[in-house]
Design a protein around this motif. Structure first.
Motif, PDB file in Angstrom:
ATOM      1  N   ASP A 169       0.816  -1.218   0.000  1.00 12.19           N
ATOM      2  CA  ASP A 169       0.000   0.000   0.000  1.00 12.19           C
ATOM      3  C   ASP A 169       0.852   1.271   0.000  1.00 12.19           C
ATOM      4  N   ALA A 170       2.189   1.120  -0.083  1.00 11.55           N
ATOM      5  CA  ALA A 170       3.069   2.287  -0.176  1.00 11.55           C
ATOM      6  C   ALA A 170       3.200   2.792  -1.610  1.00 11.55           C
ATOM      7  N   TRP A 171       2.635   2.073  -2.573  1.00 12.07           N
ATOM      8  CA  TRP A 171       2.742   2.491  -3.974  1.00 12.07           C
ATOM      9  C   TRP A 171       1.545   1.971  -4.760  1.00 12.07           C
ATOM     10  N   ARG A 172       1.256   2.677  -5.861  1.00 12.75           N
ATOM     11  CA  ARG A 172       0.169   2.261  -6.756  1.00 12.75           C
ATOM     12  C   ARG A 172       0.713   1.488  -7.958  1.00 12.75           C
ATOM     13  N   THR A 173       1.831   1.950  -8.497  1.00 16.04           N
ATOM     14  CA  THR A 173       2.427   1.305  -9.656  1.00 16.04           C
ATOM     15  C   THR A 173       3.907   1.670  -9.699  1.00 16.04           C
ATOM     16  N   ILE A 174       4.646   0.956 -10.554  1.00 11.42           N
ATOM     17  CA  ILE A 174       6.100   1.139 -10.639  1.00 11.42           C
ATOM     18  C   ILE A 174       6.508   1.266 -12.103  1.00 11.42           C
ATOM     19  N   VAL A 175       7.404   2.188 -12.361  1.00 13.95           N
ATOM     20  CA  VAL A 175       8.021   2.347 -13.686  1.00 13.95           C
ATOM     21  C   VAL A 175       9.527   2.297 -13.485  1.00 13.95           C
ATOM     22  N   THR A 176      10.222   1.549 -14.323  1.00 21.65           N
ATOM     23  CA  THR A 176      11.671   1.400 -14.168  1.00 21.65           C
ATOM     24  C   THR A 176      12.430   1.833 -15.415  1.00 21.65           C
ATOM     25  N   SER A 177      13.704   2.082 -15.208  1.00 26.20           N
ATOM     26  CA  SER A 177      14.591   2.324 -16.342  1.00 26.20           C
ATOM     27  C   SER A 177      14.613   1.111 -17.264  1.00 26.20           C
ATOM     28  N   GLY A 178      14.474  -0.088 -16.665  1.00 28.62           N
ATOM     29  CA  GLY A 178      14.403  -1.295 -17.481  1.00 28.62           C
ATOM     30  C   GLY A 178      13.226  -1.263 -18.431  1.00 28.62           C
ATOM     31  N   ASP A 179      12.057  -0.813 -17.945  1.00 29.59           N
ATOM     32  CA  ASP A 179      10.882  -0.698 -18.807  1.00 29.59           C
ATOM     33  C   ASP A 179      11.167   0.230 -19.984  1.00 29.59           C
ATOM     34  N   ALA A 180      11.742   1.398 -19.687  1.00 32.11           N
ATOM     35  CA  ALA A 180      12.021   2.369 -20.744  1.00 32.11           C
ATOM     36  C   ALA A 180      13.120   1.879 -21.679  1.00 32.11           C
ATOM     37  N   THR A 181      14.112   1.180 -21.129  1.00 30.68           N
ATOM     38  CA  THR A 181      15.239   0.704 -21.940  1.00 30.68           C
ATOM     39  C   THR A 181      14.813  -0.408 -22.887  1.00 30.68           C
ATOM     40  N   ARG A 182      13.862  -1.237 -22.500  1.00 32.73           N
ATOM     41  CA  ARG A 182      13.380  -2.298 -23.388  1.00 32.73           C
ATOM     42  C   ARG A 182      12.894  -1.720 -24.722  1.00 32.73           C
ATOM     43  N   MET A 183      12.325  -0.548 -24.691  1.00 37.82           N
ATOM     44  CA  MET A 183      11.875   0.087 -25.939  1.00 37.82           C
ATOM     45  C   MET A 183      13.061   0.423 -26.835  1.00 37.82           C
ATOM     46  N   GLU A 184      14.156   0.890 -26.216  1.00 36.57           N
ATOM     47  CA  GLU A 184      15.359   1.195 -26.995  1.00 36.57           C
ATOM     48  C   GLU A 184      15.985  -0.080 -27.558  1.00 36.57           C
ATOM     49  N   LEU A 185      16.024  -1.126 -26.748  1.00 37.62           N
ATOM     50  CA  LEU A 185      16.604  -2.388 -27.201  1.00 37.62           C
ATOM     51  C   LEU A 185      15.787  -2.997 -28.327  1.00 37.62           C
ATOM     52  N   ALA A 186      14.463  -2.905 -28.229  1.00 39.80           N
ATOM     53  CA  ALA A 186      13.599  -3.483 -29.266  1.00 39.80           C
ATOM     54  C   ALA A 186      13.854  -2.835 -30.618  1.00 39.80           C
ATOM     55  N   LYS A 187      14.182  -1.546 -30.628  1.00 41.30           N
ATOM     56  CA  LYS A 187      14.475  -0.856 -31.883  1.00 41.30           C
ATOM     57  C   LYS A 187      15.731  -1.407 -32.553  1.00 41.30           C
ATOM     58  N   ARG A 188      16.625  -2.015 -31.743  1.00 44.09           N
ATOM     59  CA  ARG A 188      17.922  -2.450 -32.258  1.00 44.09           C
ATOM     60  C   ARG A 188      18.011  -3.962 -32.433  1.00 44.09           C
ATOM     61  N   ALA A 189      16.930  -4.668 -32.151  1.00 42.62           N
ATOM     62  CA  ALA A 189      16.914  -6.120 -32.347  1.00 42.62           C
ATOM     63  C   ALA A 189      17.016  -6.426 -33.844  1.00 42.62           C
TER      64      ALA A 189
END
Length: 289
Positions: free
Chosen positions: A77-97
């Protein structure tokens, strides 16, 4: 030099904000244990109708961070949701696959690559780019251990994708090198580096989209407060986004902002911020309600 306003209690300004974008490591835990005071403050903010979005430079997707926090006793109950650098970085990696990518980092960070279709290079000689989540062994290695390994990659002009812009993080009573310190070295050698975590825009775009989902309406940016202990990540990122920031001036900074009476010294806190040409609206030694 602009002095931050001392803010020993989050409750003093909680009514001014709908959303907290709160850092994780160094604010609510140290990698070994969670801290009851900050966890309670976030829980109380949520219970009063606010929404806490944890925004972490962890190179792992959010699911991995949730498991870690559960293990450290951070209440759900200390948080509603989480966003990580990993989440954002996956988008960059997907562009380079499919790459191939030269991967640097501990085995625990492998979930970052799941489902992206990346081919794995054996080293810089057969790689199309580099992906770094941290030192292979962050208990013993330093950036200098990678200087000679990076030379052929710099010579080939390989781009480095850095999944965690943090330079160091507190683990128990020690400071551990993170991927950002390797990226600094690579850049100093003439290499190209791309990052998506704090202080860069992609992770804030994800976090504010989550805030909009939680609110069920558009986000009033004047009612968003960022909280973090990293000057070059949390504070610079908040300033770049035009968001208020509460600088937690202990964490990785130890006692550098502590006054002789044990409280916060705003001048010392401002000095830490000014060294990186940034500022924060508020400062505290730790997060409390």
């Amino acid at each position: 030099m602009t002095l931050p306003q001392p803010l020993p209690r989050l409750s003093a300004v909680a009514a001014d904000y709908d959303i907290l974008l709160c850092d994780v490591w160094g604010v609510i835990h140290n990698g070994r244990e969670s801290w009851p005071g900050p966890c309670d403050a976030l829980s109380r903010f949520n219970r009063q109708g606010g929404h806490v979005v944890l925004i972490s430079n962890s190179p792992r997707p959010a699911d991995g961070v949730i498991g870690q926090m559960d293990g450290l006793g951070v209440p759900r109950d200390a948080w509603r949701t989480i966003v990580t650098s990993g989440d954002a970085t996956r988008m960059e990696l997907a562009k380079r696959a499919p790459g191939p990518a030269w991967l640097i980092g501990p085995d625990r960070d492998q979930p970052l690559y799941e489902g992206l279709g990346l081919e794995i290079a054996t080293g810089p000689e057969d790689a199309a780019f580099i992906s770094v989540t941290g030192p292979d062994d962050d208990e013993v290695e330093t950036p200098e251990d990678y200087r000679e390994r990076f030379r052929p990659a710099v010579e080939r002009n390989l781009e480095m994708i850095c999944a965690n812009p943090d330079r160091v993080v507190q683990r128990g009573d020690r400071l551990i090198y993170c991927a950002g310190s390797l990226a600094d070295l690579y850049e100093s050698m003439g290499g190209r580096v791309t990052m998506a975590g704090k202080p860069f825009a992609p992770i804030y775009d994800l976090a504010l989209a989550e805030a909009e989902r939680l609110l069920g309406r558009g986000v009033d940016r004047s009612r968003v407060l960022c909280i973090g202990d990293g000057v070059v990540t949390d504070v610079l990122g908040a300033e770049a986004q035009g968001l208020d920031c509460l600088f937690i001036a202990q964490g990785i900074h130890g006692d550098a902002a502590r006054a002789s009476n044990g409280g916060l010294d705003p001048v010392r806190a401002a000095g830490l911020l000014a060294a990186e040409t940034t500022r924060a609206r508020y400062a505290a030694l730790d997060l409390g309600w």
